[in-house]
Design a protein around this motif. Structure first.
Motif, PDB file in Angstrom:
ATOM      1  N   GLU A  13       0.836  -1.204   0.000  1.00  0.00           N
ATOM      2  CA  GLU A  13       0.000   0.000   0.000  1.00  0.00           C
ATOM      3  C   GLU A  13       0.872   1.255   0.000  1.00  0.00           C
ATOM      4  O   GLU A  13       0.567   2.225  -0.692  1.00  0.00           O
ATOM      5  N   LYS A  15       3.906   1.552  -1.199  1.00  0.00           N
ATOM      6  CA  LYS A  15       4.525   1.705  -2.514  1.00  0.00           C
ATOM      7  C   LYS A  15       3.547   2.390  -3.466  1.00  0.00           C
ATOM      8  O   LYS A  15       3.923   3.307  -4.206  1.00  0.00           O
ATOM      9  N   ALA A  16       2.294   1.995  -3.432  1.00  0.00           N
ATOM     10  CA  ALA A  16       1.277   2.623  -4.274  1.00  0.00           C
ATOM     11  C   ALA A  16       1.062   4.076  -3.849  1.00  0.00           C
ATOM     12  O   ALA A  16       0.936   4.975  -4.697  1.00  0.00           O
ATOM     13  N   TYR A  17       1.011   4.334  -2.539  1.00  0.00           N
ATOM     14  CA  TYR A  17       0.816   5.695  -2.031  1.00  0.00           C
ATOM     15  C   TYR A  17       1.948   6.617  -2.491  1.00  0.00           C
ATOM     16  O   TYR A  17       1.713   7.708  -3.005  1.00  0.00           O
ATOM     17  N   GLY A  19       4.067   6.188  -4.962  1.00  0.00           N
ATOM     18  CA  GLY A  19       4.000   6.346  -6.407  1.00  0.00           C
ATOM     19  C   GLY A  19       2.965   7.372  -6.826  1.00  0.00           C
ATOM     20  O   GLY A  19       3.186   8.174  -7.740  1.00  0.00           O
ATOM     21  N   ASN A  20       1.843   7.398  -6.136  1.00  0.00           N
ATOM     22  CA  ASN A  20       0.781   8.350  -6.436  1.00  0.00           C
ATOM     23  C   ASN A  20       1.206   9.787  -6.156  1.00  0.00           C
ATOM     24  O   ASN A  20       0.744  10.713  -6.815  1.00  0.00           O
ATOM     25  N   THR A  21       2.096   9.991  -5.194  1.00  0.00           N
ATOM     26  CA  THR A  21       2.527  11.364  -4.886  1.00  0.00           C
ATOM     27  C   THR A  21       3.283  11.982  -6.048  1.00  0.00           C
ATOM     28  O   THR A  21       3.315  13.201  -6.189  1.00  0.00           O
ATOM     29  N   TYR A  22       3.877  11.158  -6.892  1.00  0.00           N
ATOM     30  CA  TYR A  22       4.606  11.675  -8.053  1.00  0.00           C
ATOM     31  C   TYR A  22       3.665  12.146  -9.153  1.00  0.00           C
ATOM     32  O   TYR A  22       4.090  12.835 -10.070  1.00  0.00           O
ATOM     33  N   ASP A  23       2.401  11.775  -9.064  1.00  0.00           N
ATOM     34  CA  ASP A  23       1.415  12.176 -10.064  1.00  0.00           C
ATOM     35  C   ASP A  23       0.564  13.361  -9.615  1.00  0.00           C
ATOM     36  O   ASP A  23      -0.276  13.826 -10.370  1.00  0.00           O
ATOM     37  N   GLN A  24       0.758  13.828  -8.390  1.00  0.00           N
ATOM     38  CA  GLN A  24      -0.092  14.891  -7.871  1.00  0.00           C
ATOM     39  C   GLN A  24       0.330  16.250  -8.410  1.00  0.00           C
ATOM     40  O   GLN A  24       1.431  16.432  -8.910  1.00  0.00           O
ATOM     41  N   GLN A  70       0.330   7.416   6.519  1.00  0.00           N
ATOM     42  CA  GLN A  70       1.118   7.159   5.316  1.00  0.00           C
ATOM     43  C   GLN A  70       2.138   8.267   5.084  1.00  0.00           C
ATOM     44  O   GLN A  70       3.273   8.007   4.685  1.00  0.00           O
ATOM     45  N   HIS A  74       6.123   7.958   4.752  1.00  0.00           N
ATOM     46  CA  HIS A  74       6.805   8.491   3.569  1.00  0.00           C
ATOM     47  C   HIS A  74       7.949   9.426   3.974  1.00  0.00           C
ATOM     48  O   HIS A  74       9.059   9.321   3.446  1.00  0.00           O
TER      49      HIS A  74
END
Length: 88
Positions: A13, A15-17, A19-24, A70, A74
């Motif tokens: 979870e 790793k997904a979280y 990774g998502n921060t790079y798309d924000q 999370q 991070h």
């Protein structure tokens, strides 16, 4: 391996979280704000300060918000990265 506290699931979870921060929205440029803070030499204090901020916020703003935990993890990962990469 049988993890007692679902560490394998939580790490996936995370790793997904992360990774998502790079798309924000705040990461749309060439550099994230965190990159500039680290480059300026304020990384450890920034990471530790954010760990403290989200730990103090947990259970207050938006209740027991999983995202706050999370964020703590991070920023701890960023602190570990800095520890591993600092020049001795």
């Amino acid at each position: 391996m049988n993890y007692k506290f679902n560490e394998d699931k939580i790490l996936n979870e995370m790793k997904a979280y992360v990774g998502n921060t790079y798309d924000q929205h705040y990461s749309n440029g060439k550099y994230q704000a965190t990159d500039m803070i680290l480059d300026a030499g304020h990384g450890e204090g920034f990471a530790m300060g954010n760990i403290m901020k989200y730990a103090m916020r947990y259970g207050k703003k938006d209740g027991k918000n999983k995202a706050d935990l999370q964020k703590i993890i991070h920023y701890a990962i960023i602190a570990l990265y800095l520890q591993d990469t600092q020049d001795d």
